[in-house]
Design an enzyme around this catalytic site. Structure first.
Site, PDB file in Angstrom:
ATOM      1  N   HIS A  15     -40.060 -42.272  13.444  1.00 47.57           N
ATOM      2  CA  HIS A  15     -40.729 -41.041  13.042  1.00 47.57           C
ATOM      3  C   HIS A  15     -40.528 -39.948  14.074  1.00 47.57           C
ATOM      4  O   HIS A  15     -40.324 -38.793  13.740  1.00 47.57           O
ATOM      5  CB  HIS A  15     -42.230 -41.286  12.866  1.00 47.57           C
ATOM      6  CG  HIS A  15     -42.568 -41.779  11.510  1.00 47.57           C
ATOM      7  ND1 HIS A  15     -42.823 -43.089  11.246  1.00 47.57           N
ATOM      8  CD2 HIS A  15     -42.677 -41.119  10.344  1.00 47.57           C
ATOM      9  CE1 HIS A  15     -43.075 -43.230   9.971  1.00 47.57           C
ATOM     10  NE2 HIS A  15     -42.994 -42.056   9.387  1.00 47.57           N
ATOM     11  N   GLU A  36     -13.871 -43.428  -0.880  1.00 47.04           N
ATOM     12  CA  GLU A  36     -13.986 -43.706   0.551  1.00 47.04           C
ATOM     13  C   GLU A  36     -13.461 -45.088   0.923  1.00 47.04           C
ATOM     14  O   GLU A  36     -13.611 -45.546   2.046  1.00 47.04           O
ATOM     15  CB  GLU A  36     -15.431 -43.519   1.022  1.00 47.04           C
ATOM     16  CG  GLU A  36     -16.473 -44.241   0.219  1.00 47.04           C
ATOM     17  CD  GLU A  36     -17.902 -43.947   0.704  1.00 47.04           C
ATOM     18  OE1 GLU A  36     -18.076 -43.420   1.806  1.00 47.04           O
ATOM     19  OE2 GLU A  36     -18.840 -44.259  -0.044  1.00 47.04           O
ATOM     20  N   ASP A  43     -15.730 -42.983   5.893  1.00 44.26           N
ATOM     21  CA  ASP A  43     -15.399 -44.364   5.577  1.00 44.26           C
ATOM     22  C   ASP A  43     -13.931 -44.542   5.235  1.00 44.26           C
ATOM     23  O   ASP A  43     -13.329 -45.557   5.586  1.00 44.26           O
ATOM     24  CB  ASP A  43     -16.274 -44.869   4.424  1.00 44.26           C
ATOM     25  CG  ASP A  43     -17.636 -45.314   4.928  1.00 44.26           C
ATOM     26  OD1 ASP A  43     -17.664 -46.030   5.941  1.00 44.26           O
ATOM     27  OD2 ASP A  43     -18.651 -44.906   4.345  1.00 44.26           O
ATOM     28  N   CYS A  73     -16.601 -34.636   1.568  1.00 46.13           N
ATOM     29  CA  CYS A  73     -17.877 -34.525   2.275  1.00 46.13           C
ATOM     30  C   CYS A  73     -17.941 -35.333   3.561  1.00 46.13           C
ATOM     31  O   CYS A  73     -19.007 -35.637   4.058  1.00 46.13           O
ATOM     32  CB  CYS A  73     -19.017 -34.946   1.352  1.00 46.13           C
ATOM     33  SG  CYS A  73     -18.892 -36.659   0.823  1.00 46.13           S
TER      34      CYS A  73
HETATM   35  C1  PEP Z   1     -18.230 -40.749   4.217  1.00 46.03           C
HETATM   36  O1  PEP Z   1     -18.052 -41.963   4.298  1.00 46.03           O
HETATM   37  O2  PEP Z   1     -17.366 -39.906   4.493  1.00 46.03           O
HETATM   38  C2  PEP Z   1     -19.530 -40.212   3.810  1.00 46.03           C
HETATM   39  C3  PEP Z   1     -19.717 -38.940   3.591  1.00 46.03           C
HETATM   40  O3  PEP Z   1     -20.551 -41.083   3.679  1.00 46.03           O
HETATM   41  P1  PEP Z   1     -21.394 -41.696   4.894  1.00 46.03           P
HETATM   42  O4  PEP Z   1     -21.002 -40.975   6.158  1.00 46.03           O
HETATM   43  O5  PEP Z   1     -22.813 -41.519   4.539  1.00 46.03           O
HETATM   44  O6  PEP Z   1     -20.952 -43.121   4.891  1.00 46.03           O
HETATM   45 MG    MG Z   2     -19.424 -43.300   3.391  1.00 46.00          MG
END
Ligand code: PEP
Ligand code: MG
Length: 785
Positions: free
Chosen positions: A379, A621, A645, A692
């Site tokens: 927290h 990913e 990933d 992303c």
């Molecule tokens: C990724 O794997 O690029 C991703 C955006 O997901 P996370 O970082 O949450 O695994």
């Molecule tokens: Mg990921």
């Protein structure tokens, strides 16, 4: 919330807590009966533990297995059971000792904490009653708020257990997946540079403030009162005082951050109100005639019990007990935390980041927080992020190494702290900090300008977020929506899976706040390095290759379906897209989509309004997904490429392993090849594609990603202005040519050189805000040119 606070205030042990709960629920819902059944040590049976309305003699006597009777059915199904004429129901089972034959209607909901069913809350009425959807919903919310209070009371009761009871409890913990003893952490060699978990981004340079512990109870200089009676009454007065303070803190934090943050103080108050805690302290002080010693002994007993539990949720309760113990001592000594010694811009070094610090420290003087223990999920860590205070947790050895008043640099994003840095390092970080602040201020002022290349190609710049508090940043930095909402962070913040209603409320708030801008909400991505839940997966040799993400969701249908329901229900509140993480085969996508369709039908059948056209996309990913992108694209509405990933799996480099971190590179040609293949497949199928991964925040990646034809980039909210400026300076024809060249070369270094050249040739090094900021990165990329 107010009711829960009331229960906590009036409850002094497990029985009282349960009795207060049943009394209050029966009153609020106007029912004749309210009962709580708790799961027995064998985790298979439910035992009636408290009731109002049924015969009290039946308490602790009535026992029924999961699945048996209507109450057992609620536990088994993990959903509410609502029956108007209970005795006519095929699953009805009658317990003569309870006298329940008088009651006609029943409503039972499971009490679930962190995905584990801990009991059932049930109400019954004499006159047949058709509980409507609103009442069921209210009852569920009630169960959801009460479940943690019940588990806390159970946990506090642990300390007074006999050996036999403890053995039984251990068996219970083990069978529920809460594993016992943790391996002690290794102490690294003392060094100027220390690393820990990046917990809250940002750079700070300032003097160290050691929040060692004036209240280190082991080394405190304390003189007890002359008589035992005085010592005891002083201690009890200190407890009352601490209790009053906590009330104030809870209200303040509740006003500032919302009730979900204030809830943590219920635990603290619950401890202070706990009869066991207070009576143990009293009897120890009578024995030792020394309140400090009494406090030490009692805390040691609690610590011993809690430390045996490996599960972070329960271990965190030990931190809460310690925090409470210090508060009491603080009151006894008549002092506060070392507030006076805190100077402007201090870097606080603490044992742990505790919620209490945010109330006891003058936060406007705190530039950063670094803690020896704890992780980004506590927290305290969440508070730090909310307040945008750079923070690092789990920095082993920092307390012993850091000296009070010594200058230090904290890089929260990198998870690094430098003690006594040299001039050059200070200068470098000062420049970086100033550049960053000034540039961001300038750029934020242009937040409403869309991102467009010189030749007019629009790129949507969205943000990756995970907490409601992050929404403020999305607005501040002008993101055009949320490209990735990581729902697992909600589970972390809540220390468990929020129930359907709570999830729905959260998703709805996000969707509403962003509307009409898009919000891409990703289903739970737990496992791998985000091991938060007690789902009984046990230790895995290779968690990154194990039961994580969509695999876990498909294996735990109940949790997944709950999330799907919440998500689909929330979809009407705005422009929501659903994203499935870590898809590695068409079968997986089809199974998930079937569940989504079933959930939609179910909701429609229940008369709940949904957005029938809500888009369903998948994360690309895993190399398998990129390599079969053509077939996947035919059965989903969009791709979101997760390069964090994708890089780890393509290059076989664990993203969390510092020993191979130098090999981890999303600009590696192999990763680019897979991104390229996915983008092309999406184009052929006519679906949209966004990216992303963290690489969006890297200026060198931007021209390459735009050149690859990606039309939405989602990164950290604070990176949006930087990426926007870069996009403005690019020409889509030129970056497409860069990508053709980059696809021919064999190393990431060459890719970086191509990108560096593009940023330089686009005139970005002369940019008034970001030029000096980009220069070191671009120069490093062009170093061997
Ligand atoms: C990724 O794997 O690029 C991703 C955006 O997901 P996370 O970082 O949450 O695994
Ligand atoms: Mg990921």
């Amino acid at each position: 919330m107010a009711d829960v606070a009331e229960i906590v205030s009036r409850s002094h042990d497990l029985d009282e807590t349960l009795n207060n709960v049943v009394e209050l629920v029966a009153k609020r819902l106007d029912t004749d009966v309210c009962s709580i059944y708790l799961v027995a040590a064998d985790m298979r049976n439910l035992i009636l533990r408290a009731t109002i309305g049924l015969d009290r003699e039946a308490v602790e006597k009535v026992e029924l297995p999961f699945g048996e009777g209507l109450v057992g059915l609620a536990a088994q199904r993990r959903e509410p059971v609502v029956v108007e004429h209970a005795s006519e129901h095929p699953r009805y089972r009658y317990f003569p000792e309870t006298g329940e034959e008088r009651y006609e209607s029943l409503m039972a909901v499971p009490l679930i904490v962190r995905g584990v069913t801990v009991g059932v809350l049930a109400v019954q009425t004499r006159v047949p009653r058709n509980f409507d959807a609103r009442e069921v919903e209210a009852f569920q919310t009630c169960a959801q708020l009460i479940a943690p209070v019940v588990i806390n009371a159970q946990l506090l009761a642990l300390v007074g257990e006999t050996e036999d009871e403890r053995a039984q409890r251990d068996a219970q913990l083990e069978s529920s997946g809460l594993r016992l003893p943790a391996v002690p952490p290794k102490r690294p060699e003392r060094n100027v540079e220390f690393s820990g978990n990046s917990t809250s981004r940002g750079v700070a340079i300032g003097p160290i403030f050691l929040l060692g512990n004036p209240l280190d109870l082991e080394h405190l200089d304390y003189t007890p009162s002359p008589t035992v009676a005085e010592e005891e009454s002083d201690l009890l007065a200190a407890i009352q005082d601490a209790r009053r303070d906590l009330d104030g803190t809870r209200d303040e934090l509740g006003d500032q951050f919302g009730p979900e943050f204030a809830a943590v103080f219920h635990t603290h108050i619950q401890i202070l109100e706990d009869k066991g805690f207070v009576s143990k302290l009293s009897s120890e002080v009578r024995r030792t005639a020394d309140a400090l010693e009494a406090l030490r002994n009692v805390l040691a007993a609690y610590r011993k019990t809690f430390e045996r539990i490996e599960d972070p949720y329960f271990r965190d309760r030990a931190i809460d007990v310690e925090d409470v113990g210090r508060r009491v001592m603080e009151k006894l000594l008549g002092v506060r935390f070392q507030v006076t010694a805190l100077t402007e811009g201090s870097i606080v070094v603490a044992d742990n980041i505790l919620p209490g610090h945010f109330a006891s420290l003058e936060m406007d003087k705190v530039a950063a927080i670094v803690s020896e223990h704890g992780g980004p999920t506590s927290h305290g860590a969440i508070f730090a992020r909310t307040l945008e205070i750079p923070a690092i947790t789990g920095v082993v050895g920092i307390q012993a190494a850091a000296r009070a008043g010594e200058l230090a640099i904290v890089d929260g994003g990198e998870g690094k702290i430098y003690l006594s840095p040299d001039e050059a390092l200070i200068a470098e970080y000062e420049r970086a900090r100033t550049r960053y602040t000034v540039a961001i201020e300038h750029l934020d002022a242009l937040r409403d300008r869309p991102a467009e290349t010189r030749d007019g190609r629009r790129i949507a710049l969205t943000a990756n977020v995970g907490l409601l508090s992050d929404l403020r940043l999305v607005e501040q930095h002008g993101a055009e929506g949320i490209g990735l909402f990581r729902t697992e962070l909600l589970a972390i913040a809540h220390r468990g899976f929020p129930e359907e209603e709570e999830q729905e409320r959260l998703y709805e708030r996000v969707a509403r706040a962003m509307a009409p801008r898009p919000v891409t909400i990703r289903t739970l991505d737990i496992g791998g390095d985000k091991d938060i839940a007690n789902l009984g997966i046990g230790e895995e040799e290779n968690p990154q290759l194990g039961c994580r993400s969509i695999r876990l969701s498909l294996a735990h249908e109940g949790v997944f379906r709950t999330q799907l329901r919440a998500l689909i229900r929330a979809s009407t509140a705005g422009n929501v897209r659903l994203l499935l993480p870590m898809i590695s085969s068409l079968d997986e996508l089809r199974t998930a989509r079937e569940m989504i369709d079933e959930t939609k039908e179910q909701l429609v059948g229940e008369g709940i309004r949904i957005d029938p056209g809500m888009q369903v996309g998948i994360m690309i990913e895993v190399p398998a997904a990129a390599l079969t992108a053509d077939v996947l694209a035919r059965e989903c509405d969009f791709f979101s490429i997760g390069t964090n990933d994708l890089t780890q799996y393509t290059l076989a480099v664990d993203r969390g392993n510092e020993h191979v971190a130098h090999l981890y590179d999303p600009l590696h040609p192999a990763v680019l090849a897979l991104i390229d293949q996915s983008v092309r497949a999406a184009a052929r199928a006519g679906i949209s594609v966004s990216l992303c991964g963290e690489m969006v925040n890297n200026p060198l990646a931007v021209p390459i990603l735009v050149g690859l034809g990606i039309s939405e980039l989602s990164g950290a909210p604070s990176a949006v202005p930087l990426v926007k400026e870069i996009v403005h300076a690019l020409d889509s024809g030129l970056v497409a040519a860069d990508v053709r060249e980059a696809r021919e070369v064999g190393t990431a270094r060459e890719v970086r050189r191509i990108a560096g050249r593009r940023l330089r040739d686009a005139g970005l090094l002369e940019h008034p805000d970001i030029g000096s900021w980009l220069r070191p990165t671009v120069e490093a990329a062009l170093a061997d040119e």
